[in-house]
Design an enzyme around this catalytic site. Sequence first.
Site, PDB file in Angstrom:
ATOM      1  N   HIS A 299       0.814  -1.213   0.000  1.00 47.41           N
ATOM      2  CA  HIS A 299       0.000   0.000   0.000  1.00 47.41           C
ATOM      3  C   HIS A 299       0.849   1.265   0.000  1.00 47.41           C
ATOM      4  O   HIS A 299       0.434   2.289  -0.547  1.00 47.41           O
ATOM      5  CB  HIS A 299      -0.964  -0.014   1.189  1.00 47.41           C
ATOM      6  CG  HIS A 299      -2.154   0.850   0.981  1.00 47.41           C
ATOM      7  ND1 HIS A 299      -2.873   0.854  -0.200  1.00 47.41           N
ATOM      8  CD2 HIS A 299      -2.759   1.769   1.758  1.00 47.41           C
ATOM      9  CE1 HIS A 299      -3.859   1.733  -0.106  1.00 47.41           C
ATOM     10  NE2 HIS A 299      -3.801   2.302   1.068  1.00 47.41           N
ATOM     11  N   TYR A 303       0.683   4.688  -3.099  1.00 45.23           N
ATOM     12  CA  TYR A 303       0.468   6.129  -2.965  1.00 45.23           C
ATOM     13  C   TYR A 303       1.036   6.952  -4.116  1.00 45.23           C
ATOM     14  O   TYR A 303       1.003   8.181  -4.074  1.00 45.23           O
ATOM     15  CB  TYR A 303       0.963   6.616  -1.588  1.00 45.23           C
ATOM     16  CG  TYR A 303      -0.149   6.475  -0.577  1.00 45.23           C
ATOM     17  CD1 TYR A 303      -0.559   5.212  -0.156  1.00 45.23           C
ATOM     18  CD2 TYR A 303      -0.838   7.573  -0.105  1.00 45.23           C
ATOM     19  CE1 TYR A 303      -1.609   5.065   0.723  1.00 45.23           C
ATOM     20  CE2 TYR A 303      -1.890   7.430   0.783  1.00 45.23           C
ATOM     21  CZ  TYR A 303      -2.270   6.178   1.198  1.00 45.23           C
ATOM     22  OH  TYR A 303      -3.324   6.040   2.052  1.00 45.23           O
TER      23      TYR A 303
HETATM   24 FE1  SF4 Z   1      -5.151   4.948  -1.177  1.00 45.85          FE
HETATM   25 FE2  SF4 Z   1      -4.479   6.582  -3.188  1.00 45.85          FE
HETATM   26 FE3  SF4 Z   1      -5.722   4.369  -3.731  1.00 45.85          FE
HETATM   27 FE4  SF4 Z   1      -7.010   6.313  -2.445  1.00 45.85          FE
HETATM   28  S1  SF4 Z   1      -6.254   6.372  -4.530  1.00 45.85           S
HETATM   29  S2  SF4 Z   1      -7.062   4.109  -2.004  1.00 45.85           S
HETATM   30  S3  SF4 Z   1      -5.332   7.199  -1.247  1.00 45.85           S
HETATM   31  S4  SF4 Z   1      -3.659   4.526  -2.781  1.00 45.85           S
HETATM   32 FE    FE Z   2      -5.484   5.062   2.213  1.00 42.72          FE
END
Ligand code: SF4
Ligand code: FE
Length: 494
Positions: A299, A303
């Site tokens: 995860h 980002y």
């Molecule tokens: Fe997480 Fe970015 Fe996906 Fe939203 S768009 S779920 S903030 S990784």
């Molecule tokens: Fe998140």
Amino acid sequence: MTESTWTPGDPIRNRADYIESLRGRDLNVWLLGERVVEPVDHPIIRPSINAVAATYDLVVEQPELASEKSELTGETVNRFLHVAGSADDVVAQNKMQRRLGQLTGTCFQRCVGMDAINSGYTVTYNIDAAHGTGYHERFKDWLAVVQHQNLVVGGAMTDVKGDRSKGPSEQADPDMFVHIVERREDGIVIRGAKAHQTGCINSHWILVMPTMRLTEADAEYAVVAAIPVETAGLTFIYGRQSCDTRAMEPGGLDVGNALYSGQEALIVIDDVFVPWEHVFMDGEVEFAAELVERFTTYHRRSYVCKAGVGDVLIGAAALIADYNGVADASHIKDKLVEMAHLNETIYGAGIAASYESTPTPAGNYENDGLLANVCKQNVTRFPYEIGRLAQDLAGGAVVTLPSAHEWDHPDLGPLLEKYFQGREGVPTEHRVRVLRLIENMTMGRNAVGYLTESLHGAGSPQAQRIQIGRQMEIEEKKGFAKHLAGIEEQGTEG
Ligand code: SF4
Ligand code: FE
């Protein structure tokens, strides 16, 4: 848009089917103190549904980017549901995330589920190897159905945590972490709450996971379970976003990004029954930390979504500079370069983590952990600086613009038109729209996703620093230095 003929059980083919699949579910959703009978039609919630719908559009428009053949079903499935079978698959996730950030300018909510699926795939395999359990086959059976029906999975990890100095079983209130309250012949009953749940109301399933390392005393807290979102006993309490009620006003000029927003909610789990076929961890405490670590490894490089959102903000900053007539000033150009530098630094670490993927014991691929943590650490800082520079280029009007009501007023409207104009040839309304977008992303609704979510999502900054400290191989680095400095290894010096 074409009408949807989707009925429950059918594979979701497109945006219209997806939106149809969310209707009539009778969820227990609360927003601004009122029960929301149909979230799909609520003006504050709908932009967050649109953002998830964009993930379905992308499969139609760019199937090579947003879908992949599944080893489980033999079918081509949405990449958000796919188990990464190669380093290229992991890289493709990042490319898709950046694209969706560019298209929506917000959080499109599906990466948590994707990363939960990929980490759950590995950890169920490893639990089975250690305990002779059958979680992995169960997990694959569940996932195959989810892939075929093309559903949205929300990963639910963050517990409410109560007294942060205490572990789950030490809390005065045992419900501060989700736990098993009853084991039956046909399944388990769980209770607790999950906080800051991205996109949960826009999902079809939530995958409940432990949030931290557990001890032997925490066996009731070591639970991984998939739950349909419409299950009785779930309550969803919507988190407020600044300026959210502007979406309820007519016109949309003050909204900034009228189409898209993120979604965060508290999920209360009040004695929810989960049949065994959807239980993927039950008491194996020693695997909780591994699941959290594998999930955050995926995860934290997901980002790079923020690099896509950053692309939108950099574009908005360049537009306002142009509309203000200063696009050619050297300091303006330099600020845009600085924004791009920061933005690509976020992306650079994330995509590098994905290229450095290696196979897990289960055969799927996982990205590099150190680079993923560096990516997420950058994300906790750089969007703030990019946002500051965007506000710098925008000027004070970003916080002093009168509302759309005045623009519509017969006497005031012409005055605003005259006094808020910029460079000749640019309609004043365009200037207003881009200023509202910058406001939306740096202090309005989508600042939730671009700034604070960047800071705390997938673990607050200190969590990445701990992982960077663990993975930075400092002894190896000392060895390089000693070797070149001509320092001989002696005794216990090491
Ligand atoms: Fe997480 Fe970015 Fe996906 Fe939203 S768009 S779920 S903030 S990784
Ligand atoms: Fe998140």
